[in-house]
Design a protein around this motif. Structure first.
Motif, PDB file in Angstrom:
ATOM      1  N   GLU A  39      34.746  45.333  43.131  1.00 45.16           N
ATOM      2  CA  GLU A  39      35.670  46.350  43.610  1.00 45.16           C
ATOM      3  C   GLU A  39      37.094  45.804  43.829  1.00 45.16           C
ATOM      4  N   HIS A  40      37.217  44.556  44.265  1.00 45.35           N
ATOM      5  CA  HIS A  40      38.525  44.048  44.668  1.00 45.35           C
ATOM      6  C   HIS A  40      39.090  42.923  43.811  1.00 45.35           C
ATOM      7  N   CYS A  41      38.338  42.411  42.858  1.00 42.28           N
ATOM      8  CA  CYS A  41      38.867  41.365  41.977  1.00 42.28           C
ATOM      9  C   CYS A  41      38.790  41.822  40.515  1.00 42.28           C
ATOM     10  N   LYS A  42      37.628  42.360  40.154  1.00 41.07           N
ATOM     11  CA  LYS A  42      37.435  42.747  38.760  1.00 41.07           C
ATOM     12  C   LYS A  42      38.425  43.830  38.324  1.00 41.07           C
ATOM     13  N   VAL A  43      38.856  44.677  39.282  1.00 43.86           N
ATOM     14  CA  VAL A  43      39.818  45.727  38.926  1.00 43.86           C
ATOM     15  C   VAL A  43      41.037  45.139  38.231  1.00 43.86           C
ATOM     16  N   CYS A  44      41.421  43.920  38.574  1.00 48.47           N
ATOM     17  CA  CYS A  44      42.594  43.293  37.949  1.00 48.47           C
ATOM     18  C   CYS A  44      42.221  42.144  37.024  1.00 48.47           C
ATOM     19  N   HIS A  45      40.968  41.717  37.066  1.00 43.41           N
ATOM     20  CA  HIS A  45      40.604  40.536  36.283  1.00 43.41           C
ATOM     21  C   HIS A  45      39.410  40.784  35.365  1.00 43.41           C
ATOM     22  N   GLY A  46      39.299  41.987  34.849  1.00 43.34           N
ATOM     23  CA  GLY A  46      38.227  42.304  33.916  1.00 43.34           C
ATOM     24  C   GLY A  46      38.510  41.672  32.556  1.00 43.34           C
ATOM     25  N   ASP A  50      45.521  41.226  31.430  1.00 42.09           N
ATOM     26  CA  ASP A  50      46.717  40.403  31.265  1.00 42.09           C
ATOM     27  C   ASP A  50      46.784  39.322  32.334  1.00 42.09           C
ATOM     28  N   ASN A  51      46.096  39.556  33.462  1.00 36.38           N
ATOM     29  CA  ASN A  51      46.128  38.585  34.560  1.00 36.38           C
ATOM     30  C   ASN A  51      45.084  37.486  34.370  1.00 36.38           C
ATOM     31  N   GLY A  52      44.349  37.561  33.286  1.00 40.86           N
ATOM     32  CA  GLY A  52      43.269  36.596  33.041  1.00 40.86           C
ATOM     33  C   GLY A  52      41.951  37.176  33.514  1.00 40.86           C
ATOM     34  N   GLU A  53      40.874  36.881  32.770  1.00 38.53           N
ATOM     35  CA  GLU A  53      39.562  37.375  33.188  1.00 38.53           C
ATOM     36  C   GLU A  53      38.956  36.356  34.146  1.00 38.53           C
ATOM     37  N   TYR A  54      38.582  36.814  35.343  1.00 37.05           N
ATOM     38  CA  TYR A  54      37.942  35.921  36.308  1.00 37.05           C
ATOM     39  C   TYR A  54      36.662  36.524  36.847  1.00 37.05           C
ATOM     40  N   THR A  55      35.563  35.810  36.663  1.00 34.93           N
ATOM     41  CA  THR A  55      34.305  36.157  37.311  1.00 34.93           C
ATOM     42  C   THR A  55      33.880  34.854  37.985  1.00 34.93           C
ATOM     43  N   GLU A  66      39.679  25.497  45.918  1.00 36.46           N
ATOM     44  CA  GLU A  66      41.110  25.282  45.861  1.00 36.46           C
ATOM     45  C   GLU A  66      41.850  26.618  45.781  1.00 36.46           C
ATOM     46  N   PHE A  67      41.324  27.518  44.977  1.00 35.23           N
ATOM     47  CA  PHE A  67      41.970  28.828  44.831  1.00 35.23           C
ATOM     48  C   PHE A  67      42.029  29.542  46.181  1.00 35.23           C
ATOM     49  N   PHE A  68      40.883  29.633  46.875  1.00 35.13           N
ATOM     50  CA  PHE A  68      40.869  30.388  48.127  1.00 35.13           C
ATOM     51  C   PHE A  68      41.668  29.695  49.231  1.00 35.13           C
ATOM     52  N   ASP A  74      49.442  32.813  47.949  1.00 40.25           N
ATOM     53  CA  ASP A  74      50.700  32.697  47.211  1.00 40.25           C
ATOM     54  C   ASP A  74      50.749  33.607  45.995  1.00 40.25           C
ATOM     55  N   THR A  75      49.658  33.671  45.240  1.00 42.60           N
ATOM     56  CA  THR A  75      49.709  34.436  43.997  1.00 42.60           C
ATOM     57  C   THR A  75      49.347  35.908  44.179  1.00 42.60           C
ATOM     58  N   HIS A  76      48.835  36.306  45.354  1.00 44.77           N
ATOM     59  CA  HIS A  76      48.432  37.695  45.524  1.00 44.77           C
ATOM     60  C   HIS A  76      49.169  38.463  46.621  1.00 44.77           C
ATOM     61  N   LYS A  77      49.995  37.776  47.401  1.00 47.22           N
ATOM     62  CA  LYS A  77      50.645  38.469  48.517  1.00 47.22           C
ATOM     63  C   LYS A  77      51.674  39.501  48.056  1.00 47.22           C
ATOM     64  N   ASP A  78      52.204  39.346  46.850  1.00 45.81           N
ATOM     65  CA  ASP A  78      53.177  40.326  46.357  1.00 45.81           C
ATOM     66  C   ASP A  78      52.623  41.215  45.254  1.00 45.81           C
ATOM     67  N   VAL A  79      51.317  41.123  45.035  1.00 46.91           N
ATOM     68  CA  VAL A  79      50.711  41.926  43.971  1.00 46.91           C
ATOM     69  C   VAL A  79      50.216  43.245  44.563  1.00 46.91           C
ATOM     70  N   VAL A  80      50.695  44.355  44.015  1.00 52.33           N
ATOM     71  CA  VAL A  80      50.317  45.672  44.515  1.00 52.33           C
ATOM     72  C   VAL A  80      49.030  46.128  43.836  1.00 52.33           C
ATOM     73  N   ASP A  81      48.087  46.556  44.671  1.00 49.17           N
ATOM     74  CA  ASP A  81      46.790  47.004  44.164  1.00 49.17           C
ATOM     75  C   ASP A  81      46.774  48.531  44.092  1.00 49.17           C
ATOM     76  N   THR A  82      47.078  49.064  42.920  1.00 50.49           N
ATOM     77  CA  THR A  82      47.164  50.526  42.772  1.00 50.49           C
ATOM     78  C   THR A  82      45.795  51.191  42.925  1.00 50.49           C
ATOM     79  N   LYS A  88      49.380  45.750  49.191  1.00 49.11           N
ATOM     80  CA  LYS A  88      49.293  44.400  48.645  1.00 49.11           C
ATOM     81  C   LYS A  88      47.836  43.929  48.686  1.00 49.11           C
ATOM     82  N   VAL A  89      47.440  43.152  47.676  1.00 51.19           N
ATOM     83  CA  VAL A  89      46.054  42.662  47.597  1.00 51.19           C
ATOM     84  C   VAL A  89      45.642  41.987  48.907  1.00 51.19           C
ATOM     85  N   THR A  90      46.530  41.156  49.445  1.00 53.89           N
ATOM     86  CA  THR A  90      46.189  40.408  50.662  1.00 53.89           C
ATOM     87  C   THR A  90      46.093  41.313  51.895  1.00 53.89           C
TER      88      THR A  90
HETATM   89  C1  HEC Z   1      46.023  44.201  42.002  1.00 51.60           C
HETATM   90  C2  HEC Z   1      45.650  43.190  41.063  1.00 51.60           C
HETATM   91  C3  HEC Z   1      44.889  41.947  41.505  1.00 51.60           C
HETATM   92  C4  HEC Z   1      43.782  41.874  42.329  1.00 51.60           C
HETATM   93  C5  HEC Z   1      43.105  42.993  43.092  1.00 51.60           C
HETATM   94  C6  HEC Z   1      43.363  40.488  42.304  1.00 51.60           C
HETATM   95  N1  HEC Z   1      44.189  39.758  41.503  1.00 51.60           N
HETATM   96 FE1  HEC Z   1      43.972  37.790  41.013  1.00 51.60          FE
HETATM   97  N2  HEC Z   1      45.738  37.824  40.040  1.00 51.60           N
HETATM   98  C7  HEC Z   1      46.531  38.941  39.853  1.00 51.60           C
HETATM   99  C8  HEC Z   1      47.787  38.523  39.230  1.00 51.60           C
HETATM  100  C9  HEC Z   1      48.936  39.448  38.863  1.00 51.60           C
HETATM  101  C10 HEC Z   1      47.703  37.118  39.062  1.00 51.60           C
HETATM  102  C11 HEC Z   1      48.752  36.198  38.503  1.00 51.60           C
HETATM  103  C12 HEC Z   1      48.598  36.120  37.024  1.00 51.60           C
HETATM  104  C13 HEC Z   1      49.587  35.184  36.433  1.00 51.60           C
HETATM  105  O1  HEC Z   1      50.301  34.491  37.170  1.00 51.60           O
HETATM  106  O2  HEC Z   1      49.614  35.130  35.205  1.00 51.60           O
HETATM  107  C14 HEC Z   1      46.400  36.715  39.546  1.00 51.60           C
HETATM  108  C15 HEC Z   1      45.911  35.408  39.483  1.00 51.60           C
HETATM  109  C16 HEC Z   1      44.603  35.047  39.797  1.00 51.60           C
HETATM  110  C17 HEC Z   1      43.986  33.770  39.513  1.00 51.60           C
HETATM  111  C18 HEC Z   1      44.625  32.610  38.764  1.00 51.60           C
HETATM  112  C19 HEC Z   1      45.044  31.535  39.697  1.00 51.60           C
HETATM  113  C20 HEC Z   1      46.228  31.951  40.445  1.00 51.60           C
HETATM  114  O3  HEC Z   1      46.134  32.087  41.672  1.00 51.60           O
HETATM  115  O4  HEC Z   1      47.277  32.139  39.809  1.00 51.60           O
HETATM  116  C21 HEC Z   1      42.722  33.812  40.003  1.00 51.60           C
HETATM  117  C22 HEC Z   1      41.664  32.709  39.982  1.00 51.60           C
HETATM  118  C23 HEC Z   1      42.549  35.123  40.611  1.00 51.60           C
HETATM  119  N3  HEC Z   1      43.706  35.852  40.449  1.00 51.60           N
HETATM  120  C24 HEC Z   1      41.395  35.542  41.224  1.00 51.60           C
HETATM  121  C25 HEC Z   1      41.301  36.730  41.964  1.00 51.60           C
HETATM  122  C26 HEC Z   1      40.207  37.051  42.855  1.00 51.60           C
HETATM  123  C27 HEC Z   1      39.016  36.142  43.130  1.00 51.60           C
HETATM  124  C28 HEC Z   1      40.454  38.285  43.359  1.00 51.60           C
HETATM  125  C29 HEC Z   1      39.656  39.063  44.395  1.00 51.60           C
HETATM  126  C30 HEC Z   1      39.554  38.424  45.703  1.00 51.60           C
HETATM  127  C31 HEC Z   1      41.712  38.747  42.779  1.00 51.60           C
HETATM  128  N4  HEC Z   1      42.195  37.758  41.956  1.00 51.60           N
HETATM  129  C32 HEC Z   1      42.277  39.992  43.013  1.00 51.60           C
HETATM  130  C33 HEC Z   1      46.206  40.233  40.179  1.00 51.60           C
HETATM  131  C34 HEC Z   1      45.149  40.611  41.007  1.00 51.60           C
END
Ligand code: HEC
Length: 119
Positions: A39-46, A50-55, A66-68, A74-82, A88-90
Motif C-alpha cells: 500500500e505504501h511503497c509499491k504504489v511508487c516502486h512497482g 521511474d523511481n526504481g522497482e523495489y520489493t 542502511e536505507f531505513f 532524506d529521499t522521501h521527505k519531499d516526495v508527495v504521495d498522491t 509527504k511520504v514521511t
Molecule cells: C510517493 C512515491 C513514493 C513512495 C510512497 C515511496 N517512495 Fe521510495 N522513492 C521515491 C522516489 C521519488 C525516490 C527517488 C528516486 C530517485 O532518486 O531516482 C525513491 C527512492 C527509493 C529508494 C532508493 C534509495 C533512495 O533512498 O534513493 C528505495 C530503496 C525506496 N525508495 C524504497 C521505498 C520504500 C521501502 C517505501 C515504503 C516505505 C517507499 N520507497 C515509498 C518515491 C516513493
C-alpha cells in the motif's frame, strides 16, 4: 431553537470526521508489513516505475538497514504521495507503520531465509 440545531449539526459533523479518520487509522494499524509495503511503497516502486522497482528481495538485509536508518527520510521527505491525500511520504507513514515495513523488508530481503516480493 435554530441556533441549537446549528450547533448540534456542527457537533455531529465533527464526530463523523473523527470517526472516519479513526477508521482509516484502525485499518492501517491492522495491516501487516506486507500489506503496508504494498500500500505504501509499491504504489511508487512497482515494476517499470521511474523511481526504481523495489520489493523486499531487491536489496540485501544490510542495504535495507542502511536505507531505513540513513536514506529513507532524506529521499522521501519531499516526495508527495498522491495515492494518500497528497501528503509527504514521511507524513503518511507513521513510525509504527515504518517499523512493520522495515521488519517485512529485512525478513524477506535477497539474502534472508525467505526472499519475497510484496505480492
Ligand atoms: C510517493 C512515491 C513514493 C513512495 C510512497 C515511496 N517512495 Fe521510495 N522513492 C521515491 C522516489 C521519488 C525516490 C527517488 C528516486 C530517485 O532518486 O531516482 C525513491 C527512492 C527509493 C529508494 C532508493 C534509495 C533512495 O533512498 O534513493 C528505495 C530503496 C525506496 N525508495 C524504497 C521505498 C520504500 C521501502 C517505501 C515504503 C516505505 C517507499 N520507497 C515509498 C518515491 C516513493
Amino acid at each position: 431553537m435554530h441556533r441549537t440545531w446549528k450547533i448540534a449539526s456542527i457537533v455531529v459533523a465533527g464526530m463523523v470526521v473523527i470517526a472516519l479518520s479513526g477508521l482509516a487509522n484502525a485499518r492501517d494499524k491492522k495491516m501487516d508489513g506486507q500489506a503496508l509495503f504494498k500500500e505504501h511503497c509499491k504504489v511508487c516502486h512497482g515494476a517499470d516505475s521511474d523511481n526504481g522497482e523495489y520489493t523486499p528481495m531487491t536489496l540485501i538485509q544490510d542495504q535495507w538497514e542502511e536505507f531505513f536508518s540513513d536514506t529513507y527520510v532524506d529521499t522521501h521527505k519531499d516526495v508527495v504521495d498522491t495515492a494518500h491525500g497528497g501528503k509527504k511520504v514521511t507524513e503518511v507513514i507513521t513510525p509504527e507503520m515504518l517499523e512493520k515495513i522495515k521488519k517485512f523488508a529485512i525478513d524477506h530481503a535477497a539474502d534472508s531465509e525467505h526472499p519475497m516480493t510484496c505480492g
